[in-house]
Design an enzyme around this catalytic site. Structure first.
Site, PDB file in Angstrom:
ATOM      1  N   GLU A 174      11.461   8.482 -15.300  1.00  0.00           N
ATOM      2  CA  GLU A 174      11.852   9.864 -15.010  1.00  0.00           C
ATOM      3  C   GLU A 174      12.363   9.998 -13.577  1.00  0.00           C
ATOM      4  O   GLU A 174      13.392  10.654 -13.316  1.00  0.00           O
ATOM      5  CB  GLU A 174      10.661  10.808 -15.235  1.00  0.00           C
TER       6      GLU A 174
ATOM      7  N   GLU B 173      13.403  -4.801  -3.523  1.00  0.00           N
ATOM      8  CA  GLU B 173      12.847  -5.100  -4.845  1.00  0.00           C
ATOM      9  C   GLU B 173      13.934  -5.446  -5.855  1.00  0.00           C
ATOM     10  O   GLU B 173      13.649  -6.043  -6.889  1.00  0.00           O
ATOM     11  CB  GLU B 173      12.052  -3.900  -5.377  1.00  0.00           C
TER      12      GLU B 173
ATOM     13  N   SER C  30       1.462   3.549  -3.453  1.00  0.00           N
ATOM     14  CA  SER C  30       1.006   4.556  -4.413  1.00  0.00           C
ATOM     15  C   SER C  30      -0.409   5.035  -4.126  1.00  0.00           C
ATOM     16  O   SER C  30      -1.271   4.265  -3.695  1.00  0.00           O
ATOM     17  CB  SER C  30       1.068   3.999  -5.837  1.00  0.00           C
TER      18      SER C  30
ATOM     19  N   SER D 229       8.853   5.445 -11.848  1.00  0.00           N
ATOM     20  CA  SER D 229       8.909   5.719 -13.284  1.00  0.00           C
ATOM     21  C   SER D 229      10.341   5.978 -13.729  1.00  0.00           C
ATOM     22  O   SER D 229      11.229   6.308 -12.927  1.00  0.00           O
ATOM     23  CB  SER D 229       8.030   6.931 -13.620  1.00  0.00           C
TER      24      SER D 229
ATOM     25  N   GLY E  99       0.816  -1.206   0.000  1.00  0.00           N
ATOM     26  CA  GLY E  99       0.000   0.000   0.000  1.00  0.00           C
ATOM     27  C   GLY E  99       0.854   1.261   0.000  1.00  0.00           C
ATOM     28  O   GLY E  99       0.964   1.932   1.037  1.00  0.00           O
TER      29      GLY E  99
END
Length: 375
Positions: free
Chosen positions: A360, A240, A125, A358, A123
């Protein structure tokens, strides 16, 4: 017998019996496949000691070396074993509990993960806090012996199946950015939790919106101190980039082989531009593996920072190449409306450069934290 040999023999035996039909099931864009069978597979893995290999023996692991963990993930991928449903529990929250949890929390949460009995989701984003995670607005307050959580999370993979969710939320009134956040462990089956699937480009729904409307969790279900959630959350993100990425690359190689085979079948291999793209993709996959191996050594820094950016951009390009070698046939689903493997690869890989940070944001992280450039 080495762990690699042991794993190879066990997987061959297990995937030719009760779970023979589980080979190749699941994965990006296909997580809807055979949920009950794959849930049983998770419990089968746990019962035979093939989960959480790197965990301490006290908590049911094997205290396996990085080399042995890599060997298992590679053999798992080569065997075509089903995509893991317990990956978030084993790979993310499990190591976080080991590092930040109390003894009571370790005893409560680690055994069901190792046994494949409890599934987790993440939980983090929110609609206004995706890559800008520090803008989290979900709130929690103490009410007697419980935290009461109110807010919304989005892009929550496996929320429709998860038993628990680790939730980053704001627990200090008036706090901003990464201050005043806490890391709570929240049951998904209780009142005040609503899960709404999000339909993807592939037509499936493996991630979801999650709404917390007065959802409760015990006051002791917090990792770290109140207000210290950002530090705990960043540690989770670090996990991750673990050894499972080397198994992931075997799956990538299998996809690339399918793209090459299709190029030969359609004649696209005779196009010098497409042939150059195929060769470049093959070479870049080898570079990806070398960088992943460097990530495993103690003190790795820049290699960890570039890993997600590299593989996600590569995989998206592979998806585009998969469409190119199919020609016009790649634009049409079959008579039943089903997508082919290469079509699904193209559609789902569009998300690779967005989720888990992302491209970016990844470039900003590399520039500021690794290269020391100004914001």
């Amino acid at each position: 017998m080495s762990l690699r040999e042991e794993a190879r023999a066990w997987l061959e035996e297990s995937l030719s019996g009760e779970f023979a039909g589980a080979r190749g099931l699941g994965g990006p864009g296909r997580e809807h496949e055979a949920y009950e069978l794959r849930r049983a597979w998770e419990r089968h893995l746990g019962a035979h000691g093939w989960t959480c290999l790197g965990w301490p023996r006290r908590y049911g692991g094997r205290a396996a070396s990085l080399d042995d963990q890599v060997a298992f993930h590679e053999e798992y991928a080569r065997a075509g074993a089903p995509a893991r449903l317990g990956l978030i529990g084993e790979g993310l929250i499990g190591p976080t509990v080991l590092d930040f949890g109390t003894d009571e929390q370790k005893d409560r949460f680690l055994p069901p993960i190792r046994r494949g009995e409890e599934l987790w989701c993440q939980g983090y984003s929110e609609p206004e806090a995706g890559s800008d995670l520090a803008n989290v607005q979900t709130r929690a307050r103490l009410d007697g012996g419980d935290w009461v959580i109110t807010g919304q999370k989005v892009w929550t993979s496996f929320a429709q199946w998860a038993d628990w969710c680790f939730v980053l939320c704001r627990t200090e009134e008036g706090s901003r950015r990464h201050h005043g956040l806490s890391y709570l462990l929240v049951p998904m089956r209780g009142p005040g939790v609503e899960v709404r699937p999000i339909v993807q480009l592939t037509g499936t729904s493996e991630f979801n919106e999650v709404f917390f409307d007065g959802a409760r969790t015990a006051a002791g279900n917090i990792l770290g101190a109140p207000g210290d959630g950002w530090r705990v959350a960043m540690a989770t993100l670090g996990y991750e980039r673990g050894v499972s990425t080397l198994g992931q690359q075997i799956g990538f190689a299998r996809e690339l082989d399918a793209v090459v085979a299709t190029a030969k079948r359609t004649g696209a291999i005779d196009d010098p531009v497409l042939r150059d793209r195929l060769v470049r993709s093959w070479l870049e996959l080898r570079v990806m593996r070398l960088n992943a191996l460097r990530m495993l050594r103690p003190g790795a820094g820049a290699e960890v920072s570039i890993a997600k950016l590299y593989w996600s951009e590569w995989h998206r390009r592979l998806g585009e190449l998969a469409q190119a070698v199919q020609g016009k046939a790649g634009l049409v689903a079959d008579a039943g409306g089903e997508l082919g493997d290469l079509q699904r690869l193209y559609l789902f890989s569009r998300a690779d450069t967005i989720y888990a940070g992302s491209s970016e944001i990844q470039r900003n992280v590399i520039a500021e934290r690794t290269l020391g450039l100004p914001r």
